[in-house]
Write a protein that holds these residues in place. Structure first.
Motif, mmCIF file in Angstrom:
data_model
loop_
_atom_site.group_PDB
_atom_site.id
_atom_site.type_symbol
_atom_site.label_atom_id
_atom_site.label_comp_id
_atom_site.label_asym_id
_atom_site.label_seq_id
_atom_site.Cartn_x
_atom_site.Cartn_y
_atom_site.Cartn_z
ATOM 1 N N GLU A 56 0.651 -1.281 -0.029
ATOM 2 C CA GLU A 56 0.038 0.084 0.034
ATOM 3 C C GLU A 56 0.916 1.169 0.205
ATOM 4 O OE1 GLU A 56 0.672 -2.124 2.568
ATOM 5 O OE2 GLU A 56 0.591 -1.085 4.383
ATOM 6 N N VAL A 57 2.211 1.058 0.546
ATOM 7 C CA VAL A 57 3.179 2.514 0.261
ATOM 8 C C VAL A 57 3.810 2.175 -1.055
ATOM 9 C CG1 VAL A 57 5.095 3.406 1.493
ATOM 10 C CG2 VAL A 57 3.192 2.031 2.990
ATOM 11 N N SER A 58 4.052 3.368 -1.525
ATOM 12 C CA SER A 58 4.780 3.738 -2.689
ATOM 13 C C SER A 58 6.288 3.808 -2.435
ATOM 14 C CB SER A 58 4.442 5.038 -3.674
ATOM 15 O OG SER A 58 5.384 5.249 -4.326
ATOM 16 N N PHE A 59 7.201 2.903 -2.777
ATOM 17 C CA PHE A 59 8.591 2.799 -2.576
ATOM 18 C C PHE A 59 9.356 3.409 -4.010
ATOM 19 C CE2 PHE A 59 7.089 0.198 0.904
ATOM 20 C CZ PHE A 59 7.844 0.961 2.071
ATOM 21 N N VAL A 156 10.158 -2.705 8.433
ATOM 22 C CA VAL A 156 8.750 -2.742 8.180
ATOM 23 C C VAL A 156 8.224 -2.207 9.353
ATOM 24 C CG1 VAL A 156 6.792 -4.156 7.654
ATOM 25 C CG2 VAL A 156 8.863 -4.439 6.361
ATOM 26 N N ASP A 157 8.689 -2.635 10.307
ATOM 27 C CA ASP A 157 7.774 -2.179 11.761
ATOM 28 C C ASP A 157 8.085 -0.684 11.885
ATOM 29 O OD1 ASP A 157 6.881 -4.518 12.217
ATOM 30 O OD2 ASP A 157 8.265 -4.978 13.858
ATOM 31 N N VAL A 158 9.223 0.073 11.668
ATOM 32 C CA VAL A 158 9.691 1.211 11.728
ATOM 33 C C VAL A 158 8.844 2.233 10.860
ATOM 34 C CG1 VAL A 158 11.478 2.961 11.650
ATOM 35 C CG2 VAL A 158 12.168 0.826 12.858
ATOM 36 N N LEU A 159 8.941 1.791 9.607
ATOM 37 C CA LEU A 159 8.098 2.194 8.508
ATOM 38 C C LEU A 159 6.663 2.347 8.901
ATOM 39 C CD1 LEU A 159 9.898 1.496 5.356
ATOM 40 C CD2 LEU A 159 9.935 3.613 6.454
ATOM 41 N N GLY A 160 6.212 1.210 9.393
ATOM 42 C CA GLY A 160 4.560 1.078 9.600
ATOM 43 C C GLY A 160 4.340 2.062 10.870
ATOM 44 N N GLY A 161 5.222 1.961 11.777
ATOM 45 C CA GLY A 161 4.940 3.217 12.867
ATOM 46 C C GLY A 161 5.058 4.570 12.504
ATOM 47 N N THR A 162 5.725 4.834 11.568
ATOM 48 C CA THR A 162 6.268 6.269 11.113
ATOM 49 C C THR A 162 5.210 6.846 10.151
ATOM 50 O OG1 THR A 162 8.319 5.808 11.413
ATOM 51 C CG2 THR A 162 8.097 7.832 10.403
ATOM 52 N N LEU A 163 5.033 5.853 9.188
ATOM 53 C CA LEU A 163 4.323 6.670 7.986
ATOM 54 C C LEU A 163 2.922 7.322 8.298
ATOM 55 C CD1 LEU A 163 5.491 4.259 5.178
ATOM 56 C CD2 LEU A 163 6.093 6.585 5.772
ATOM 57 N N PHE A 164 2.601 6.381 9.381
ATOM 58 C CA PHE A 164 1.094 6.810 9.524
ATOM 59 C C PHE A 164 0.883 7.876 10.796
ATOM 60 C CE2 PHE A 164 0.809 2.702 7.554
ATOM 61 C CZ PHE A 164 -0.262 3.167 6.530
ATOM 62 N N ASP A 165 2.060 8.368 11.366
ATOM 63 C CA ASP A 165 1.992 9.274 12.399
ATOM 64 C C ASP A 165 1.855 10.631 11.834
ATOM 65 O OD1 ASP A 165 2.461 10.795 14.397
ATOM 66 O OD2 ASP A 165 4.405 10.053 14.965
ATOM 67 N N PRO A 166 0.694 11.466 11.978
ATOM 68 C CA PRO A 166 0.546 12.865 11.506
ATOM 69 C C PRO A 166 1.511 13.806 11.991
ATOM 70 C CG PRO A 166 -1.128 12.198 13.077
ATOM 71 C CD PRO A 166 -0.297 11.017 12.981
ATOM 72 N N ASP A 167 2.128 13.409 12.935
ATOM 73 C CA ASP A 167 3.330 14.519 13.320
ATOM 74 C C ASP A 167 4.206 14.483 12.327
ATOM 75 O OD1 ASP A 167 3.636 16.401 15.075
ATOM 76 O OD2 ASP A 167 5.515 15.267 15.668
ATOM 77 N N VAL A 168 4.668 13.381 11.777
ATOM 78 C CA VAL A 168 5.614 13.253 10.767
ATOM 79 C C VAL A 168 5.277 14.246 9.618
ATOM 80 C CG1 VAL A 168 6.305 11.588 8.790
ATOM 81 C CG2 VAL A 168 6.313 10.920 11.253
ATOM 82 N N LEU A 169 4.074 14.352 9.237
ATOM 83 C CA LEU A 169 3.710 15.392 8.058
ATOM 84 C C LEU A 169 4.012 16.736 8.517
ATOM 85 C CD1 LEU A 169 0.404 13.725 6.756
ATOM 86 C CD2 LEU A 169 2.881 13.360 6.078
ATOM 87 N N ARG A 170 3.818 16.855 9.733
ATOM 88 C CA ARG A 170 4.005 18.292 10.310
ATOM 89 C C ARG A 170 5.612 18.549 10.295
ATOM 90 N NH1 ARG A 170 4.678 21.188 14.992
ATOM 91 N NH2 ARG A 170 5.624 19.608 15.977
#
Ligand SMILES: Nc1nc2c(ncn2[C@@H]2O[C@H](COP(=O)(O)OP(=O)(O)OP(=O)(O)O)[C@@H](O)[C@H]2O)c(=O)[nH]1
Ligand SMILES: [Mg+2]
Length: 497
Positions: A56-59, A156-170
């Protein structure tokens, strides 16, 4: 996740609060995760595995990322074979310019058992390179192991936990702001200091100095060349004239030795003809030499005088004004003849008294012949002597006339050449002044543009610096963007960006 407007607007608001004119950092956020790393680090293998594990993620790899797009996260893959180099760090700087979320990955851990040491070294090196990388999450992977299945779970875990964090976008947005504001401030500062113009300004100044120096040198070199050429011409041509006169004199004096009285008139004409020839030769020699001088000085040849140099007036030899001497010679010749006549008649009388009359007649005839011969020879020798002196005088007159012709023509040439050089000099001075004026204009333009840029810098920079401080404050001081480090799942330790 990345489509949520809230976090991005929150980040923009931090900047807009300082300066409402700053509405966007000028980068486009994309949903893709960029996987990048040095050559042969195993990037393609990591991308392939991640695409399989998180469909579901584009790499994307660096060359697949759209221009001007900022990835949502950067996976920085380096091989476990050896620690990072400085250029690897710079590669990450470029990749993560507008993205806060970076994950460090050590690859090929199946082949390098000391990968943990390499990972620790990489973490320290990157932390020392830039402070923002100090608390980066690091994981080890084996995306294409020689034996067995890929080991990418932690990643995969790190990315999974990070990409869905709204604060990452901010935080990504804030990072993009930080980077853009730094660039704009640096640009204003460089423009204000005229950094880009500095090389051109220095080149222009050097060019101006070159022109001035070469003008000064040309001027003095020309004056020296003219003076020396003229002096040389004067010496050489005078010597040439003297030489010609001297050789003509010796030739003529030699001719006198074999001259009979009948040849006197022709000889006199010959002397005048030779004099004319010598003057013509000197004239021609002067013209040739002065033409060569003009060519050497790169100016137009000196014009020859309209009339050839006049041949000096040579009065004839004073052959006839010797009446007294002639008379004396006649008397002496007569005496000498008389003596011979007496001696001859006595000789006859002594031989036979009957021959007295014949002796007197023979003596008279012999005396007369001797008297005529003596007078004639004496007269011829005297006239040759007169001619010799005349030749000396005539060639002296010729020499001074030739020297005068040389001096006059060289003087005229000096004046003409000085004039030509002065005209050329002034044309070159005008051209140089024009070029210097152009350079000065350009230098003034640069100075004015730099002053304008400095004024703009002073006007714009305070707000930009305040905006940058606000962004940095939001990024570093309120550290809300922390997440659990999945590499140590049970430790509860958190790692912040
Ligand atoms: N042992 C081992 N070899 C690997 C692993 N991942 C990649 N390799 C090898 O490393 C080499 C490079 O792999 P790539 O995935 O093509 O690396 P890359 O960074 O995309 O390489 P370039 O695009 O050429 O820079 C290949 O020979 C892979 O077989 C791994 O996990 N373990
Ligand atoms: Mg590749």
């Amino acid at each position: 996740m990345t489509g949520e407007p809230g976090p991005v607007e929150a980040a923009d608001a931090v900047v807009a609060a300082v300066d409402p004119a700053l509405s966007s950092p000028g980068v486009r956020s994309s949903d893709s995760v960029l996987v990048t790393g040095p050559w042969l680090a195993g990037v393609s293998s990591v991308v392939a595995v991640l695409r399989a594990r998180l469909p579901e993620v584009s790499f994307v790899e660096a060359d697949e990322l759209a221009v001007g797009a900022a990835p949502v996260a950067v996976v920085f893959a380096v091989s476990a074979v050896s620690p990072l180099t400085e250029s690897d760090c710079e590669l990450l700087d470029l990749a993560a310019d507008h993205t806060d979320c970076v994950v460090g990955v050590v690859t090929k851990i199946d082949a390098h058992h000391d990968w943990r040491e390499v990972l620790a070294t990489d973490r320290d090196l990157l932390g020392a390179h830039r402070q923002r990388y100090a608390r980066l999450p690091w994981v080890g992977v084996a995306a294409a192991p020689e034996v067995g299945d890929p080991v990418v779970d932690e990643l995969v875990d790190v990315l999974g936990g990070t990409l869905f964090d709204p604060d990452v976008l901010r935080r990504n947005r804030l990072r993009a702001w930080e980077s853009q504001l730094e660039k704009v401030i640096a640009r204003y500062r460089a423009d204000g200091e005229g950094a880009d113009r500095q090389a051109r300004v220095s080149a222009l100044r050097a060019q101006r100095e070159d022109i001035r120096r070469s003008r000064r040198m040309d001027k003095s070199q020309r004056a020296i060349a003219l003076r020396s050429q003229i002096q040389q011409a004067r010496v050489q041509l005078t010597y040439f004239a003297r030489n010609r006169c001297a050789s003509v004199r010796s030739e003529l004096q030699e001719d006198i030795g074999g001259l009979g009285r009948r040849g006197f008139a022709a000889f006199e004409d010959g002397v005048r003809r030779r004099a004319a020839e010598v003057m013509a030769e000197v004239d021609e020699g002067v013209t040739t030499h002065l033409t060569a001088v003009a060519a050497d000085l790169h100016v137009d040849p000196v014009p020859s005088p309209p009339q050839p140099t006049p041949v000096p007036d040579l009065p004839g030899p004073p052959l006839r004004s010797r009446r007294l001497e002639t008379r004396l010679m006649m008397v002496l010749g007569a005496g000498f003849g008389l003596g011979v006549a007496l001696a001859v008649s006595r000789l006859f009388t002594g031989v036979d008294p009957g021959l007295t009359v014949a002796g007197v007649l023979a003596g008279a005839a012999a005396g007369l012949a001797v008297a005529v011969w003596v007078v004639g020879i004496r007269g011829l020798l005297h006239d040759r002597g007169v001619l010799d002196r005349w030749v000396v005088e005539a060639t002296a007159t010729l020499r001074s006339a030739a020297e005068e012709a040389v001096a006059t023509r060289v003087l005229a040439a000096e004046a003409a050449l000085t004039g030509s050089l002065a005209a050329e000099e002034s044309a070159e001075a005008d051209a140089a002044a024009g070029r210097i004026a152009e350079i000065d204009d350009e230098l003034r333009e640069h100075a004015a543009a730099t002053a304008r840029a400095a004024a703009q810098r002073d006007r714009r920079i305070p707000a930009l610096v305040r905006a940058l401080e606000a962004v940095r404050h939001a990024l570093y001081d309120n550290s809300p963007g922390e997440f659990t480090d999945p590499s140590e799942p049970n430790s509860g330790k958190t790692v912040g960006y």
